[in-house]
Design an enzyme around this catalytic site. Structure first.
Site, short mmCIF file in Angstrom:
data_model
loop_
_atom_site.label_atom_id
_atom_site.label_comp_id
_atom_site.label_asym_id
_atom_site.label_seq_id
_atom_site.Cartn_x
_atom_site.Cartn_y
_atom_site.Cartn_z
N GLU A 80 0.66 -1.11 0.00
CA GLU A 80 0.12 -0.08 0.03
C GLU A 80 0.88 1.31 0.29
OE1 GLU A 80 -3.02 -0.08 -0.46
OE2 GLU A 80 -3.46 -2.24 -0.09
N ARG A 90 -17.89 -0.91 5.05
CA ARG A 90 -19.05 -1.56 4.17
C ARG A 90 -19.84 -2.60 5.12
NH1 ARG A 90 -19.09 -6.59 2.20
NH2 ARG A 90 -16.96 -6.71 2.47
N CYS A 143 -8.31 -1.87 8.13
CA CYS A 143 -6.99 -2.20 7.54
C CYS A 143 -6.46 -0.46 7.17
CB CYS A 143 -6.95 -2.85 6.31
SG CYS A 143 -7.02 -4.68 6.68
#
Length: 216
Positions: A80, A90, A143
């Site tokens: 990342e 979500r 995360c």
């Protein structure tokens, strides 16, 4: 005194019995890389609590840090590039919280970049036969939450010498078997990939400059 590399993985979430991030990092607990030793710890998949746990580990260990998380559906180890200052869940976390459009740190910047040599890691992973890519988004779940929280903690404490970043990994084959069509990588491949990522981080002061972006 040996240097410490803190590898963290997450507890299982979203009704999965295992989390490949924890299975991979715990296999490296105690591993040595020259004068550095790996310490593996599990983080809760809970907003707020995960950052608190990470901040406590940073305070006690003063490590180099790599956080590893599950990204079901991805085909490669995703190194990342950036963590963004927003929670937009979500699904609910493991404590039942589901924050939507909330800042992780109201006093923080919009984003932090990884301080790992992300492109050198991708280069070395591919050379070792491990599928890898630079990822431009860590999502907006726990995360990204703890990635951003780590970098904000380091900035607030003036710990510029501590390098931090995040790696997303695919499902394990036994998980993919419950998700028809989902890609996966074997645990041995994930462990080998993390070994490469740690070794490259420890040996690379300045990242390489080569194409690693996407059109969309």
């Amino acid at each position: 005194m040996p240097r410490t590399v803190l590898l963290t993985g997450f507890e299982p979430f979203e009704q999965e019995p295992i989390n490949p991030s924890w299975e991979a990092v715990r296999a490296l607990d105690g591993a040595r890389f020259g004068d550095a030793v790996v310490v593996a710890r599990q983080l809760p998949c809970v907003f707020g609590k995960a950052i608190d746990a990470m901040a406590g580990l940073v305070a006690s260990l003063q490590p180099d840090v790599v956080i590893v998380g599950q990204a079901g559906g991805r085909t490669e180890l995703s190194i990342e590039r950036v963590g963004i200052n927003v929670d937009d869940a979500r699904i609910a976390d493991n404590a039942g919280a589901q924050p939507v459009d909330l800042a992780i740190a109201p006093d923080g910047p919009a984003a932090y970049f990884s301080t790992l040599p992300i492109k050198a890691i991708v280069r070395d992973l591919r050379a070792a036969g491990v599928p890898a890519m630079v990822s431009q988004t860590a999502g907006t779940f726990v995360c990204n939450h703890v990635f951003y929280g780590l970098m904000h903690t380091l900035a607030q404490r003036g710990l510029s010498g501590v390098r931090g970043g995040f790696i997303h990994i695919p499902y394990l084959p036994e998980q993919a078997a419950r998700h028809p069509g989902a890609p996966s990588l074997a645990l041995d491949t994930l462990i080998a990939g993390l070994r490469v990522a740690v070794a490259t981080t420890l040996s690379t002061e300045t990242d390489i400059r080569e194409q690693g972006g996407q059109l969309h």
